[in-house]
Scaffold this active site. Structure first.
Site, mmCIF file in Angstrom:
data_model
loop_
_atom_site.group_PDB
_atom_site.id
_atom_site.type_symbol
_atom_site.label_atom_id
_atom_site.label_comp_id
_atom_site.label_asym_id
_atom_site.label_seq_id
_atom_site.Cartn_x
_atom_site.Cartn_y
_atom_site.Cartn_z
ATOM 1 N N GLY A 317 0.804 -1.210 0.000
ATOM 2 C CA GLY A 317 0.000 0.000 0.000
ATOM 3 C C GLY A 317 0.837 1.261 0.000
ATOM 4 N N HIS A 319 1.930 3.241 2.470
ATOM 5 C CA HIS A 319 3.064 3.252 3.394
ATOM 6 C C HIS A 319 4.225 2.436 2.838
ATOM 7 C CE1 HIS A 319 5.221 2.397 7.273
ATOM 8 N NE2 HIS A 319 4.887 3.654 7.503
ATOM 9 N N CYS A 320 3.919 1.356 2.134
ATOM 10 C CA CYS A 320 4.950 0.463 1.595
ATOM 11 C C CYS A 320 5.818 1.132 0.535
ATOM 12 C CB CYS A 320 4.308 -0.784 0.989
ATOM 13 S SG CYS A 320 3.267 -1.732 2.097
ATOM 14 N N ILE A 321 5.287 2.119 -0.170
ATOM 15 C CA ILE A 321 6.026 2.715 -1.299
ATOM 16 C C ILE A 321 6.636 4.062 -0.935
ATOM 17 C CG2 ILE A 321 4.519 1.517 -2.922
ATOM 18 C CD1 ILE A 321 3.275 4.272 -3.610
#
Length: 331
Positions: A317, A319-321
């Site tokens: 999502g 936050h992951c990127i």
């Protein structure tokens, strides 16, 4: 040990490039990355790492507010492959380069990403602290006052850290993050290929306040583990000895890939910018409920919700990127 809501100098992202990961959704992924980067750039500077042969492609899609940095890369998940930035007691910055092995060899083509943290820190001329722990930024969340949230299934994953004990992992995290208290959650979401990144299930909104996902459907495969995680948070005390205030976000209805695996949909997977919250939307009835909950949790921030289903097909999502680089004094 900076917290995510501390002032940021910039946000780091990386341009989607791995055809094997995205398949025929690669262009859709690039479009949503660009939209997220543009939203964040309204609050703080954004630097986009781009594989040198894709510089023209990325520059045509991203706005002029996005700085582009040519750098070799294997994939586009900077939360996990960029450094975990640190600030010492004198306001000096540095970063941790965790050992990275493609989320426990889930994706074998990770050699360039294993070097990304060190390359970014060298580019910034910042000190590098190299850890022996195989982990990723999405597996960790700190409150800035000595408390660290983790999921056992990710940190003690045999494909990452075989034979490592909880005590040994805590010692490594304590040394590199300056934390003293750990809250161990059981696991993350079903079919999360990271095998339990905490940023899908719980995060700190500020010291003493945790945001987590709840599930009311007893037939949902995530119901039991999310209930156990909630019970753990209710019983926990942070490094200051405080009981935690807990804010819950709803679980959106399940969506599936073509092979039947569940997408890791989570409203917890949002980015805290300077004065802004950039959060996901899934075209779900719970989108508005989650939006209002984050507005209430961050009254001094503007909340921006971006449709993110195309992003989730790659495995993560918002936050992951994204990875925040904290501001220091002097800037």
């Amino acid at each position: 040990m900076p917290a995510e809501w501390a002032p940021h100098r910039r946000c780091w992202m990386a341009w989607p490039c791995n055809q094997q990961v995205w398949g025929d959704r690669l262009q859709a992924a690039r479009d949503v990355y660009a939209e997220i980067a543009d939203a964040i750039s309204e609050f703080e500077p954004v630097t986009m790492i781009v594989r040198p042969d894709l510089m023209t492609t990325a520059s045509l899609v991203t706005s002029k507010n996005i700085s582009i940095l040519p750098m070799a890369q294997s994939d586009s998940w900077t939360r996990d492959t960029c450094p975990t930035f640190l600030i010492d007691g004198k306001g000096r910055a540095a970063g941790v380069a965790w050992r990275f092995n493609g989320w426990g060899e889930v994706h074998p083509d990770y050699q360039e990403d294993a070097e990304m943290a060190a390359r970014v820190l060298e580019h910034l001329n910042l000190p590098i602290y190299t850890s022996q722990l195989v982990t990723e930024g999405g597996a960790l969340h700190v409150d800035g006052e000595g408390t660290c949230l983790v999921c056992e299934t990710a940190i003690l994953d045999p494909a990452r850290n075989p034979a490592m004990t909880r005590e040994e992992a805590e010692a490594e995290l304590r040394e590199h993050l300056g934390v003293s208290t750990f809250i161990w959650l059981d696991a993350g979401l079903t079919d999360d290929e990271t095998r339990g990144h905490v940023d899908n299930v719980a995060c700190f909104a500020r010291p003493g306040v945790v945001i987590t996902m709840q599930c009311d459907d007893v037939d949902d495969p995530d119901y039991v583990v999310l209930r156990r995680n909630l019970e753990t948070l209710r019983a926990a005390r942070d490094a200051k000895g405080r009981a935690l205030e807990i804010i819950t976000l709803p679980k959106p209805k399940p969506r599936f890939k073509d092979d039947g695996t569940r997408l890791t949909l989570s409203y917890v997977n949002f980015y805290i910018a300077n004065g802004g919250i950039v959060m996901p939307g899934f075209g779900d009835a719970a989108d508005k409920v989650a939006y209002r909950a984050l507005e209430a949790a961050f009254p001094d921030h503007e909340v921006v919700q971006i449709p993110c289903l195309d992003l989730l097909y790659g495995g993560g999502g918002i936050h992951c990127i994204t990875q925040q680089q904290p501001s220091v004094s002097p800037p």
